[in-house]
Write an enzyme that holds these catalytic residues in place. Structure first.
Site, PDB file in Angstrom:
ATOM      1  CG  HIS A 205       0.359  -1.665  -1.366  1.00 43.62           C
ATOM      2  ND1 HIS A 205       1.428  -1.652  -0.502  1.00 43.62           N
ATOM      3  CD2 HIS A 205      -0.424  -2.709  -0.959  1.00 43.62           C
ATOM      4  CE1 HIS A 205       1.313  -2.631   0.380  1.00 43.62           C
ATOM      5  NE2 HIS A 205       0.191  -3.289   0.131  1.00 43.62           N
TER       6      HIS A 205
ATOM      7  CG  ASP B 142      -3.792  -5.091   0.798  1.00 46.55           C
ATOM      8  OD1 ASP B 142      -2.704  -4.710   0.327  1.00 46.55           O
ATOM      9  OD2 ASP B 142      -3.915  -5.479   1.977  1.00 46.55           O
TER      10      ASP B 142
ATOM     11  CG  HIS C 278      -1.285  -0.870   3.587  1.00 48.61           C
ATOM     12  ND1 HIS C 278      -2.450  -0.911   2.842  1.00 48.61           N
ATOM     13  CD2 HIS C 278      -0.689  -2.076   3.393  1.00 48.61           C
ATOM     14  CE1 HIS C 278      -2.547  -2.081   2.237  1.00 48.61           C
ATOM     15  NE2 HIS C 278      -1.487  -2.807   2.552  1.00 48.61           N
TER      16      HIS C 278
ATOM     17  NE  ARG D  70       6.505  -4.881  10.468  1.00 46.33           N
ATOM     18  CZ  ARG D  70       5.584  -5.121   9.547  1.00 46.33           C
ATOM     19  NH1 ARG D  70       5.933  -5.442   8.309  1.00 46.33           N
ATOM     20  NH2 ARG D  70       4.291  -5.034   9.843  1.00 46.33           N
TER      21      ARG D  70
END
Ligand SMILES: C=C1C[C@]23C[C@@]1(O)CC[C@H]2[C@@]12CCC[C@@](C)(C(=O)O1)[C@H]2[C@@H]3C(=O)O
Ligand SMILES: O=C(O)CCC(=O)C(=O)O
Ligand SMILES: [Fe+2]
Length: 359
Positions: free
Chosen positions: A232, A234, A293, A303
């Site tokens: 996607h 941002d 990303h 994570r």
């Protein structure tokens, strides 16, 4: 003046598009979370004899802002992402914020669900908003904070006085992020040879739209079949991201670079990752890349990341900067849209949003 959270009320989601899996209770990846194998496109980028990427994401030192300006402009143009060091955010604050985020996601699932994002809401616990665009679920749980929403949600998560530390640290982190975001935005404009006074931006600096997204990618029984966050871009102007230092072989955050392929953003101690978002792509008339990303997960390690989204006020009109277009003899590639309108277009069309406003 409408707020950022109000911009999302027109796009309610169903509960099954909000409630995360109880990751603690699963021993295998359920079919609902199995993604086709993406080994085909990874590792694509060139690696030298020592296993280092030959084209790593640029790391820029902010201690000399004048020197940084050119490097930032170049990184926004060629990558749409860079890492910054010497950015002025105390590492102790970043570490404290990360440990509060860990404390939040370590709560039992039934407790976290008390802060579930409402179907028409924008803040609280839940899965990524982009979920409805994919047929599979991501290996991810998130917690979205806008303005002072952390306090209300934290009160329900920790009914006694255990919420105070979370609220204090997060508030401090948001304040420091907003200062850094403003500084980076001004450097980015400087790199375009645009001064902030030229574009009626007074209101912008007073009342930007901001959100803090806390992300957790739990350890996964079979990481090759799961995906932490689907590809996607941002919606923001810029995003400032802290990622936990977990070095995931061939995983973690990856960015797409035309001609290079998917490249991991290897955690650099003390660095913050800065992404160009869609709104900066529009303002720069496509010169700065709104970077695609995605995130991969790990078998043994959880994570964590904290993404600070920074954008102009929701009523602000975004269009290719006049001076930029005039000086380069280009034509504006995009029509003007308010931030709120663009959020709405993106909520309906995700990766096609930019093409929908193309002239
Ligand atoms: C301000 C925002 C940007 C975001 C949607 C949100 O309301 C808060 C969560 C953000 C996030 C984080 C994960 C990826 C993303 C695409 C998503 O689904 O939720 C982004 C949104 C965005 O950039 O549009
Ligand atoms: O976790 C990450 O590294 C990326 C998170 C992200 O892309 C987002 O919150 O928009
Ligand atoms: Fe993102």
């Amino acid at each position: 003046m409408s707020t950022l959270s109000e911009a999302y009320t027109d796009h309610p989601l169903h509960l099954h598009q909000i409630i995360p899996l109880d990751f603690d209770s699963v021993r295998a990846v359920p079919e609902s979370h199995v993604w086709p194998n993406s080994d085909d496109d990874f590792p694509p980028a060139d690696v030298d004899d020592h296993g280092q990427f030959t084209t790593p994401v640029p790391v820029i030192d902010l201690s000399d802002p004048d020197a940084a300006t050119k490097l930032i402009g170049h990184a926004c143009e060629t990558w749409g992402v860079f890492q910054v060091i010497n950015h002025g955010i105390p590492s102790s604050l970043v570490q404290e914020a990360e440990s509060e985020v860990r404390r939040l996601f370590s709560l039992p699932a039934r407790q976290k669900l008390k802060a579930l994002r409402a179907p028409g809401g924008a803040t609280g616990y839940g899965i990524a908003r982009i979920t409805p665009f994919f047929s599979k679920y991501m290996w991810h749980e998130g917690f979205t904070i806008m303005n002072n929403s952390a306090i209300d949600h934290a009160n329900t998560l920790w009914p006694n006085d255990e919420h105070a530390r979370f609220c204090d640290v997060i508030e401090d982190y948001q304040k420091k992020m907003s200062i850094l975001a403003e500084q980076l935005t001004k450097l980015i404009f400087k790199s375009l040879d645009i001064s902030e006074e030229e574009e009626e931006m007074d209101q912008w600096w007073v009342d930007p739209s901001t959100a803090l997204q806390l992300n957790s990618y739990p350890s996964c029984p079979d990481p090759s079949r799961a995906l932490g966050l689907a590809p996607h871009t941002d919606t923001s102007l810029i995003t400032i991201l802290h990622q936990s230092s977990t070095i995931i072989n061939g995983g973690g955050l990856q960015v797409f670079n035309d001609g290079v392929g998917w490249v991991p953003v290897v955690p650099v101690s003390g660095a913050l990752v800065v992404n160009v978002g869609d709104l900066l792509h529009i303002l720069s008339n496509g010169r700065f890349i709104s970077v695609l990303h995605r995130v991969f997960v790990n078998q043994n390690l959880q994570r964590l990341s904290m993404a600070y989204f920074y954008s102009p006020p929701t009523g602000f009109r975004v269009a290719p900067l006049t001076k930029l277009v005039n000086s380069s003899g280009q034509v504006p590639r995009y029509r003007s849209v308010t931030v709120r309108e663009f959020i709405s277009i993106k909520a309906k069309s995700l990766d096609k949003a930019l093409s929908f406003i193309e002239n």
